[in-house]
Design a protein around this motif. Structure first.
Motif, PDB file in Angstrom:
ATOM      1  N   GLY A   1      -7.364  39.290   8.831  1.00 61.09           N
ATOM      2  CA  GLY A   1      -8.005  38.429   7.848  1.00 61.09           C
ATOM      3  C   GLY A   1      -8.884  37.426   8.563  1.00 61.09           C
ATOM      4  N   PRO A   2      -9.578  36.576   7.806  1.00 60.77           N
ATOM      5  CA  PRO A   2     -10.503  35.622   8.432  1.00 60.77           C
ATOM      6  C   PRO A   2      -9.807  34.659   9.395  1.00 60.77           C
ATOM      7  N   TYR A   3     -10.550  34.259  10.397  1.00 64.27           N
ATOM      8  CA  TYR A   3     -10.094  33.253  11.363  1.00 64.27           C
ATOM      9  C   TYR A   3      -9.905  31.921  10.643  1.00 64.27           C
ATOM     10  N   LEU A   4      -8.852  31.203  11.024  1.00 66.34           N
ATOM     11  CA  LEU A   4      -8.550  29.918  10.388  1.00 66.34           C
ATOM     12  C   LEU A   4      -8.183  28.880  11.442  1.00 66.34           C
ATOM     13  N   VAL A   5      -8.585  27.636  11.215  1.00 67.80           N
ATOM     14  CA  VAL A   5      -8.126  26.553  12.085  1.00 67.80           C
ATOM     15  C   VAL A   5      -7.340  25.565  11.240  1.00 67.80           C
TER      16      VAL A   5
ATOM     17  N   ALA B   1     -13.000  28.657  21.725  1.00 68.44           N
ATOM     18  CA  ALA B   1     -11.594  28.699  21.319  1.00 68.44           C
ATOM     19  C   ALA B   1     -11.324  29.897  20.407  1.00 68.44           C
ATOM     20  N   ARG B   2     -12.259  30.165  19.493  1.00 65.46           N
ATOM     21  CA  ARG B   2     -12.096  31.293  18.571  1.00 65.46           C
ATOM     22  C   ARG B   2     -12.068  32.613  19.328  1.00 65.46           C
ATOM     23  N   ASN B   3     -13.012  32.765  20.255  1.00 70.76           N
ATOM     24  CA  ASN B   3     -13.073  33.991  21.036  1.00 70.76           C
ATOM     25  C   ASN B   3     -11.807  34.167  21.877  1.00 70.76           C
ATOM     26  N   ALA B   4     -11.336  33.078  22.499  1.00 67.22           N
ATOM     27  CA  ALA B   4     -10.138  33.160  23.335  1.00 67.22           C
ATOM     28  C   ALA B   4      -8.937  33.582  22.489  1.00 67.22           C
TER      29      ALA B   4
END
Lengths: 207, 272
Positions: B155-159, B225-228
């Motif tokens: 699902g979509p990335y979330l912070v 951070a998202r890529n990591a």
């Protein structure tokens, strides 16, 4: 089939010569690690000379042209030769400035090669870990090597499962698609100018 | 205890719900690129929300967490910091063990169990980690990972505030894991909040240089951070071989033939 036998063995001998001539990927990484550790452990050197010495090793062992192409990916095609050259120069500087800062935090870590394996099209991966003793957990570092001419060169470093090429590629993709190539180059130059670069002023690019 | 088990199963199915909903055509349209676990497709439909949360976390870190962690780092001897980290890692035993089992990873499950027994007793309530020295390193596993191995898309990335990087599936996993963790040790809420704060502070104090390094090295810390996160999750869920195959396909030979001396039409160049 019999007639082919001499030809085949000739080919085998030739390929053996080829492998024997070049250094093994493991030795290449081990040697690089040893060179770096000799610099870091030398009490006679101050931080600046350590940074400079490690930088020289990195320049000799990493292929920044290939790294630049891989991190730019599709954007590479959109860029003029001048832009590409500027990028490679600034990106190389960025890597050496940011990672060079770490020379002073060296605390007797050692580097242990844990394995290696062949990858498609002749590339090679060498797995290693930075052993930090009982005080901290080991750090896993994989080096991606490519044959450039007769020698191995590092084209990516994967730290704890994170590929630097992949990480920088996604950042640059985001910035270029949002702001364009020129803005990205300006951002990179600004970032370098604000860091403490040890590369002399006259070697800096335009902008 | 039986009630707990029933509640667990209910929670498990609840946790699966949001990710199943996400696979429905309506939402899948906006998140289609995310249905594959992948570090190279980084479609991020909730980016405005995520960037806002990321900047909240960044500000919190800059003004509160990092300065406090520096103080903690200064006051606490390094072995104490390690001891605190070990203690909280040891408390994660039920989460690791249950997820090792759910993933069918029997050897890691056995290691998790033995580790807990050894470190809780010989290791004085988990402050020391003799198990690692005995060749039984920590076998981290979480329910987001379990869902991923069962085939649930991320699902979509979330912070999230404080917690940081996640995605829809891993958020559901986090809720389930939190339930395992709390239920096993029956602690009061204030103790839970206090200990979580100490754990985070201590963990941050052990990563002072790492975080500063990431700040200096990145051009866009949010994307970095998202890529990591995506890269690490890919390997945790699909395994080393899949991650390697993907890198070989997309990263190291990406459009390589196109790179060779491509003539660039003038109109494609960015305006100076």
């Amino acid at each position: 089939m019999k007639a082919l036998a001499p030809l085949l063995s000739f080919a085998v001998v030739l390929s053996l010569c080829a492998t024997a001539r070049a250094e093994s990927p493991r030795d290449f990484v081990q040697e690089t690690a040893n060179e770096v550790l000799v610099v870091l452990k030398n009490p006679a050197l101050d931080s600046d000379s350590k940074v400079a010495a490690v930088e020289q090793i990195a320049y000799a062992r990493f292929d920044f042209d290939t790294i630049s192409r891989l991190v730019l990916a599709r954007n590479f095609r959109k860029m003029s030769p001048e832009q590409r050259e500027r990028f490679t120069r600034e990106f190389k500087k960025h890597l050496s400035v940011t990672y060079g800062k770490n020379v002073d935090s060296y605390a007797n870590e050692t580097i242990e090669i844990t394995g290696d394996r062949e990858e498609p099209r002749g590339d090679w991966t060498v797995q290693s870990k930075i052993v930090r003793g009982s005080a901290a957990e080991d750090i896993l570092v994989d080096y991606r090597l490519r044959r450039i001419g007769d020698d191995w060169r590092v084209i990516d470093v994967v730290v704890e499962r994170i590929s630097l090429v992949s990480n920088f590629r996604s950042q640059l993709q985001e910035i270029i698609s949002r702001d364009g190539v020129d803005a990205m180059l300006v951002m990179l130059a600004d970032k370098n100018a604000s860091g403490e670069s040890i590369i002399p002023e006259d070697e800096r690019g335009p902008s | 205890m039986d009630l707990h088990r029933t509640a667990l199963v209910a929670l498990l199915s609840l946790a699966l719900l949001p990710t199943t909903l996400l696979s429905s055509p309506a939402i899948a349209a906006s998140a289609s690129a995310e249905t594959d676990e992948s570090s190279t497709t980084e479609d991020d439909p909730l980016q405005p929300f995520n960037r806002a949360m990321f900047s909240v976390n960044d500000t919190f870190d800059e003004y509160i967490l990092e300065p406090t962690a520096r103080g903690w780092d200064f006051v606490m001897p390094h072995p104490v910091q390690r001891g605190v980290g070990n203690f909280f890692d040891n408390l994660l035993f039920p989460i690791h063990f249950i997820n090792n089992m759910l993933q069918g990873e029997l050897d890691p499950a056995a290691i998790s169990l033995t580790r807990f027994a050894v470190n809780t007793t010989v290791g004085l309530a988990g402050v020391f980690d003799p198990a690692t020295a005995l060749d039984m390193p920590i076998q981290r596993a979480d329910f987001g990972q379990t869902l991923g191995r069962w085939g649930t898309p991320p699902g979509p990335y979330l912070v999230w505030p404080i917690w940081g990087s996640s995605n829809v599936r891993d958020t559901a996993g986090l809720l389930v894991d939190a339930y395992f963790g709390v239920q096993t040790f029956f602690v009061d809420l204030p103790i839970l909040i206090g200990s979580t704060a100490i754990n985070s502070l201590n963990a941050r104090s052990l990563n002072l240089e790492t975080v500063q390094g990431a700040r200096d090295a990145s051009f866009d810390l949010y994307v970095a951070a998202r890529n990591a996160y995506n890269q690490q999750r890919l390997e945790h869920i699909k395994g080393i071989e899949t991650a390697r195959a993907e890198r070989n396909a997309d990263l190291y030979f990406f459009e390589e033939d196109d790179f060779e001396d491509v003539e660039i039409p003038l109109e494609e160049k960015d305006a100076p």
